[in-house]
Design a protein around this motif. Structure first.
Motif, PDB file in Angstrom:
ATOM      1  N   MET A 186     -30.885  83.831  22.946  1.00 39.56           N
ATOM      2  CA  MET A 186     -31.857  84.041  21.882  1.00 39.56           C
ATOM      3  C   MET A 186     -32.217  85.515  21.948  1.00 39.56           C
ATOM      4  O   MET A 186     -32.632  86.010  23.012  1.00 39.56           O
ATOM      5  CB  MET A 186     -33.097  83.162  22.103  1.00 39.56           C
ATOM      6  CG  MET A 186     -34.062  83.163  20.927  1.00 39.56           C
ATOM      7  SD  MET A 186     -33.376  82.275  19.511  1.00 39.56           S
ATOM      8  CE  MET A 186     -33.990  80.614  19.829  1.00 39.56           C
ATOM      9  N   ALA A 222     -30.140  68.933  23.928  1.00 33.30           N
ATOM     10  CA  ALA A 222     -31.329  69.786  23.808  1.00 33.30           C
ATOM     11  C   ALA A 222     -32.072  69.402  22.541  1.00 33.30           C
ATOM     12  O   ALA A 222     -31.483  69.333  21.472  1.00 33.30           O
ATOM     13  CB  ALA A 222     -30.926  71.253  23.734  1.00 33.30           C
ATOM     14  N   ALA A 270     -36.123  81.352  29.003  1.00 32.85           N
ATOM     15  CA  ALA A 270     -37.400  80.733  28.659  1.00 32.85           C
ATOM     16  C   ALA A 270     -38.076  80.180  29.921  1.00 32.85           C
ATOM     17  O   ALA A 270     -37.396  79.678  30.821  1.00 32.85           O
ATOM     18  CB  ALA A 270     -37.160  79.597  27.666  1.00 32.85           C
ATOM     19  N   LYS A 277     -34.636  69.247  27.458  1.00 34.24           N
ATOM     20  CA  LYS A 277     -33.182  69.271  27.670  1.00 34.24           C
ATOM     21  C   LYS A 277     -32.773  68.319  28.776  1.00 34.24           C
ATOM     22  O   LYS A 277     -33.394  68.300  29.843  1.00 34.24           O
ATOM     23  CB  LYS A 277     -32.720  70.682  28.060  1.00 34.24           C
ATOM     24  CG  LYS A 277     -32.964  71.717  26.979  1.00 34.24           C
ATOM     25  CD  LYS A 277     -32.394  73.076  27.350  1.00 34.24           C
ATOM     26  CE  LYS A 277     -32.623  74.060  26.215  1.00 34.24           C
ATOM     27  NZ  LYS A 277     -32.043  75.384  26.503  1.00 34.24           N
ATOM     28  N   GLU A 306     -29.986  83.696  17.220  1.00 38.25           N
ATOM     29  CA  GLU A 306     -29.119  83.246  18.313  1.00 38.25           C
ATOM     30  C   GLU A 306     -27.777  83.961  18.261  1.00 38.25           C
ATOM     31  O   GLU A 306     -27.286  84.280  17.183  1.00 38.25           O
ATOM     32  CB  GLU A 306     -28.876  81.744  18.200  1.00 38.25           C
ATOM     33  CG  GLU A 306     -30.013  80.930  18.759  1.00 38.25           C
ATOM     34  CD  GLU A 306     -29.672  79.449  18.788  1.00 38.25           C
ATOM     35  OE1 GLU A 306     -28.648  79.080  19.380  1.00 38.25           O
ATOM     36  OE2 GLU A 306     -30.449  78.672  18.207  1.00 38.25           O
ATOM     37  N   GLU A 356     -38.776  73.372  28.405  1.00 38.10           N
ATOM     38  CA  GLU A 356     -38.740  74.819  28.242  1.00 38.10           C
ATOM     39  C   GLU A 356     -39.666  75.311  27.171  1.00 38.10           C
ATOM     40  O   GLU A 356     -39.863  74.645  26.148  1.00 38.10           O
ATOM     41  CB  GLU A 356     -37.353  75.185  27.722  1.00 38.10           C
ATOM     42  CG  GLU A 356     -36.473  75.728  28.576  1.00 38.10           C
ATOM     43  CD  GLU A 356     -35.134  76.191  28.098  1.00 38.10           C
ATOM     44  OE1 GLU A 356     -34.282  76.125  28.961  1.00 38.10           O
ATOM     45  OE2 GLU A 356     -34.931  76.626  26.939  1.00 38.10           O
ATOM     46  N   GLU A 357     -40.091  76.515  27.360  1.00 39.67           N
ATOM     47  CA  GLU A 357     -40.826  77.265  26.344  1.00 39.67           C
ATOM     48  C   GLU A 357     -39.934  77.428  25.103  1.00 39.67           C
ATOM     49  O   GLU A 357     -38.738  77.672  25.216  1.00 39.67           O
ATOM     50  CB  GLU A 357     -41.117  78.628  26.977  1.00 39.67           C
ATOM     51  CG  GLU A 357     -41.602  79.705  26.101  1.00 39.67           C
ATOM     52  CD  GLU A 357     -41.382  81.092  26.754  1.00 39.67           C
ATOM     53  OE1 GLU A 357     -41.942  82.044  26.216  1.00 39.67           O
ATOM     54  OE2 GLU A 357     -40.668  81.212  27.765  1.00 39.67           O
ATOM     55  N   PHE A 358     -40.530  77.312  23.936  1.00 38.32           N
ATOM     56  CA  PHE A 358     -39.805  77.485  22.676  1.00 38.32           C
ATOM     57  C   PHE A 358     -39.694  78.981  22.376  1.00 38.32           C
ATOM     58  O   PHE A 358     -40.695  79.698  22.343  1.00 38.32           O
ATOM     59  CB  PHE A 358     -40.592  76.770  21.567  1.00 38.32           C
ATOM     60  CG  PHE A 358     -40.031  76.980  20.194  1.00 38.32           C
ATOM     61  CD1 PHE A 358     -38.885  76.316  19.782  1.00 38.32           C
ATOM     62  CD2 PHE A 358     -40.654  77.851  19.300  1.00 38.32           C
ATOM     63  CE1 PHE A 358     -38.359  76.510  18.514  1.00 38.32           C
ATOM     64  CE2 PHE A 358     -40.135  78.049  18.024  1.00 38.32           C
ATOM     65  CZ  PHE A 358     -38.993  77.375  17.634  1.00 38.32           C
ATOM     66  N   LEU A 359     -38.483  79.441  22.171  1.00 47.44           N
ATOM     67  CA  LEU A 359     -38.256  80.862  21.884  1.00 47.44           C
ATOM     68  C   LEU A 359     -37.906  81.048  20.417  1.00 47.44           C
ATOM     69  O   LEU A 359     -37.300  80.162  19.806  1.00 47.44           O
ATOM     70  CB  LEU A 359     -37.090  81.392  22.725  1.00 47.44           C
ATOM     71  CG  LEU A 359     -37.231  81.347  24.239  1.00 47.44           C
ATOM     72  CD1 LEU A 359     -35.933  81.808  24.897  1.00 47.44           C
ATOM     73  CD2 LEU A 359     -38.395  82.218  24.703  1.00 47.44           C
ATOM     74  N   LEU A 385     -30.357  80.953  26.609  1.00 51.18           N
ATOM     75  CA  LEU A 385     -30.674  79.561  26.275  1.00 51.18           C
ATOM     76  C   LEU A 385     -29.856  78.626  27.150  1.00 51.18           C
ATOM     77  O   LEU A 385     -30.319  77.577  27.563  1.00 51.18           O
ATOM     78  CB  LEU A 385     -30.337  79.270  24.811  1.00 51.18           C
ATOM     79  CG  LEU A 385     -31.158  79.992  23.754  1.00 51.18           C
ATOM     80  CD1 LEU A 385     -30.598  79.680  22.373  1.00 51.18           C
ATOM     81  CD2 LEU A 385     -32.624  79.575  23.842  1.00 51.18           C
ATOM     82  N   GLU A 386     -28.602  79.013  27.359  1.00 46.44           N
ATOM     83  CA  GLU A 386     -27.730  78.187  28.197  1.00 46.44           C
ATOM     84  C   GLU A 386     -26.541  79.017  28.633  1.00 46.44           C
ATOM     85  O   GLU A 386     -26.177  79.996  27.979  1.00 46.44           O
ATOM     86  CB  GLU A 386     -27.211  76.974  27.409  1.00 46.44           C
ATOM     87  CG  GLU A 386     -26.344  77.387  26.226  1.00 46.44           C
ATOM     88  CD  GLU A 386     -25.529  76.247  25.614  1.00 46.44           C
ATOM     89  OE1 GLU A 386     -25.431  75.177  26.215  1.00 46.44           O
ATOM     90  OE2 GLU A 386     -24.958  76.476  24.539  1.00 46.44           O
ATOM     91  N   LYS A 440     -25.252  75.578  14.906  1.00 47.37           N
ATOM     92  CA  LYS A 440     -25.291  74.313  15.645  1.00 47.37           C
ATOM     93  C   LYS A 440     -25.797  73.139  14.817  1.00 47.37           C
ATOM     94  O   LYS A 440     -25.435  72.003  15.071  1.00 47.37           O
ATOM     95  CB  LYS A 440     -26.169  74.470  16.887  1.00 47.37           C
ATOM     96  CG  LYS A 440     -25.531  75.348  17.947  1.00 47.37           C
ATOM     97  CD  LYS A 440     -25.828  74.846  19.348  1.00 47.37           C
ATOM     98  CE  LYS A 440     -24.985  75.545  20.400  1.00 47.37           C
ATOM     99  NZ  LYS A 440     -25.466  76.887  20.757  1.00 47.37           N
TER     100      LYS A 440
HETATM  101  P1  AMP Z   1     -28.633  74.497  24.436  1.00 46.23           P
HETATM  102  O1  AMP Z   1     -27.739  73.303  24.532  1.00 46.23           O
HETATM  103  O2  AMP Z   1     -29.496  74.693  25.625  1.00 46.23           O
HETATM  104  O3  AMP Z   1     -27.915  75.755  24.021  1.00 46.23           O
HETATM  105  O4  AMP Z   1     -29.566  74.219  23.184  1.00 46.23           O
HETATM  106  C1  AMP Z   1     -29.028  73.875  21.922  1.00 46.23           C
HETATM  107  C2  AMP Z   1     -29.778  74.566  20.827  1.00 46.23           C
HETATM  108  O5  AMP Z   1     -31.166  74.247  20.890  1.00 46.23           O
HETATM  109  C3  AMP Z   1     -29.720  76.080  20.918  1.00 46.23           C
HETATM  110  O6  AMP Z   1     -28.573  76.590  20.317  1.00 46.23           O
HETATM  111  C4  AMP Z   1     -30.990  76.469  20.175  1.00 46.23           C
HETATM  112  O7  AMP Z   1     -30.798  76.414  18.784  1.00 46.23           O
HETATM  113  C5  AMP Z   1     -31.950  75.381  20.558  1.00 46.23           C
HETATM  114  N1  AMP Z   1     -32.729  75.800  21.745  1.00 46.23           N
HETATM  115  C6  AMP Z   1     -32.416  75.591  23.032  1.00 46.23           C
HETATM  116  N2  AMP Z   1     -33.344  76.095  23.861  1.00 46.23           N
HETATM  117  C7  AMP Z   1     -34.277  76.665  23.082  1.00 46.23           C
HETATM  118  C8  AMP Z   1     -35.515  77.370  23.328  1.00 46.23           C
HETATM  119  N3  AMP Z   1     -35.959  77.546  24.579  1.00 46.23           N
HETATM  120  N4  AMP Z   1     -36.206  77.808  22.268  1.00 46.23           N
HETATM  121  C9  AMP Z   1     -35.767  77.592  21.003  1.00 46.23           C
HETATM  122  N5  AMP Z   1     -34.630  76.943  20.697  1.00 46.23           N
HETATM  123  C10 AMP Z   1     -33.890  76.473  21.710  1.00 46.23           C
END
Ligand code: AMP
Ligand code: GLY
Length: 423
Positions: free
Chosen positions: A273, A153, A118, A143, A192, A185-188, A282-283, A214
């Motif tokens: 994603m 996040a 993103a 985040k 997942e 971050e941009e929302f995607l 995403l991570e 999650k």
């Molecule tokens: P993360 O810890 O970065 O994996 O984020 C935890 C959760 O937040 C992810 O499993 C996604 O469900 C949601 N998420 C994180 N980043 C994004 C994104 N850029 N767009 C949409 N959902 C996100």
């Protein structure tokens, strides 16, 4: 051989369970441990974060191989310390672990190496961050830069939500130093998936795909948690999608690390994603996922320790994967993830012990005078294999219903996204 597993959750119970089946094991130790782990390993009361004591112990005890479950000891350099004393450990160095330890580092790394993710900006100052979100508008994702146990996040549907998240992270400091710097971050949108490989430099072996759940509540509602259940494989990772993940994410990541002078040795986890434009990261995590490890390890056949050792030494062992599906349901305490209750007696564990193709992996449990009590937010994982996803799910939930403790809570829809897709 003497093997050490570091960590005390469901993932570590599954690791100990799988590794202890190897004929190579003479003794298996677990630093941390819980009521389930202590049935099959020698639990040593050393905090996984106490790296100095763990290194000393391993030297004195003659540990031949160590595997690390959680991220915190890796981010704090456990692999570097074990390397100094010459004890083989499967897990990345402190430097390599920054892929998980700092979101800002990971995002800049991805940007530099052309890995799809993103769009983002990094902020150290609250006022600037607020100005930025006002400019880009919602939805947007805020985040914390550092480790926050999977809770750092926040998907913000409105501008107000985003400003509140920034306030919590940067002003109130709910994650301490971890949240003083943020990534916005941009929302995607998309489905997942978790894609985990065993990596050694540019060599890697993919593990089966999986999907985590999650959010706390059914229908993906409620707050984010460490993960309320997972299943493997996920039909969203089709052979074509998998090919793209390998070519567009895993391989450029391992190559990029080498270009940056970092040899990654350990499990590399891409949280993805699957967007209409292709997979986007995403991570990154630098370890097995929890709960993803439970269904994945349940599907691996053969001697996993022997495969790990061969891979560690530079070989490419064949990993045989069970064709069946695995579903893992997490049973959590009342109040999880905010303020989980503890100390509730767990009943029914003996009823599930001998069920065919079912395994119960403990997370937050403790044994006192022969009884087992809850000791954390995520308490148990009930994991089952089935010929198809439906059978695996039914088996897992039939076993869940045999277990009880006061205030227990679990999602009833683990695997349903895939069931809806496959019909
Ligand atoms: P993360 O810890 O970065 O994996 O984020 C935890 C959760 O937040 C992810 O499993 C996604 O469900 C949601 N998420 C994180 N980043 C994004 C994104 N850029 N767009 C949409 N959902 C996100
Ligand atoms: N299940 C997600 C994680 O382990 O971070």
């Amino acid at each position: 051989m003497k093997v050490l597993v570091v960590g005390s959750g469901g993932r570590e119970h599954a690791l100990v369970w799988k590794i202890s089946q190897s004929p190579l094991v003479d003794e298996i130790y677990c630093a941390g441990g819980n009521a389930g782990i202590e049935e099959i390993a020698q639990v040593i009361p050393i905090d996984p974060l106490d790296i100095r004591t763990l290194t000393e112990f391993s030297k004195n005890e003659g540990i031949d191989f160590a595997v690390v479950g959680p991220e915190a000891p890796l981010v704090n350099g456990i692999a570097d310390e074990f390397e100094k004393v010459g004890i083989p450990l499967f897990g990345p160095s402190r430097q390599a672990s920054r892929l998980e330890g700092s979101k800002a580092f990971a995002k800049k790394f991805m940007e530099r190496h052309g890995i799809p993710t993103a769009d983002f900006e990094v902020f150290n100052e609250f006022d600037r961050a607020v100005r930025y979100v006002k400019n880009v508008g919602a939805p947007v994702v805020v985040k914390a830069d550092g480790l926050a146990s999977g809770k750092g996040a926040v998907v913000c549907r409105t501008l107000d939500d985003a400003i509140r998240a920034l306030e919590a992270f940067m002003i109130r400091g709910v994650f301490g130093e971890s949240g003083k710097r943020v990534v916005i971050e941009e929302f995607l949108t998309g489905e997942e998936a978790s894609y985990i490989v065993m990596a050694n430099g540019e060599k890697y072996i993919p593990l089966p795909s999986s999907q985590d759940h999650k959010r706390l509540l059914d229908g993906d509602r409620g707050p984010n948690t460490g993960g309320m259940g997972a299943y493997s494989p996920t039909p969203f990772v089709t052979p074509d999608v998998e090919e793209r993940i390998r070519r567009e994410v895993i391989e450029p990541t391992l190559r990029g690390l080498m270009e940056d002078g970092i040899h990654f040795k350990g499990f590399l986890y891409a949280g993805l994603m699957l967007t209409s434009e292709g997979p986007k990261v995403l991570e990154f995590n630098v370890r097995l996922g929890d709960p993803e490890a439970q269904p994945i390890l349940m599907r691996l056949r053969g001697d996993f320790l022997s495969a790990l050792l061969e891979f560690y030494k530079g070989g490419i062992p064949h990993l045989e994967v069970d064709e069946r599906w695995a579903v893992d349901v997490v049973i959590a305490s009342k109040g999880y993830p905010e303020r989980p209750e503890k100390g509730k007696e767990i009943k029914g564990l003996d009823r599930v012990r001998d069920l065919e193709a079912v395994a119960v992996f403990h997370a937050g449990t403790v044994r006192k005078e022969g009884r087992v009590y809850t000791a954390g937010g995520r308490v148990l994982n009930v994991c089952a294999l089935g010929r198809d996803l439906r059978e695996a799910k039914d088996k897992a939930y039939s076993a869940v219903e045999l277990i009880e403790f006061e205030g227990m809570h679990y999602r009833r829809d683990i695997g349903d996204r895939a069931l809806r897709m496959t019909g």
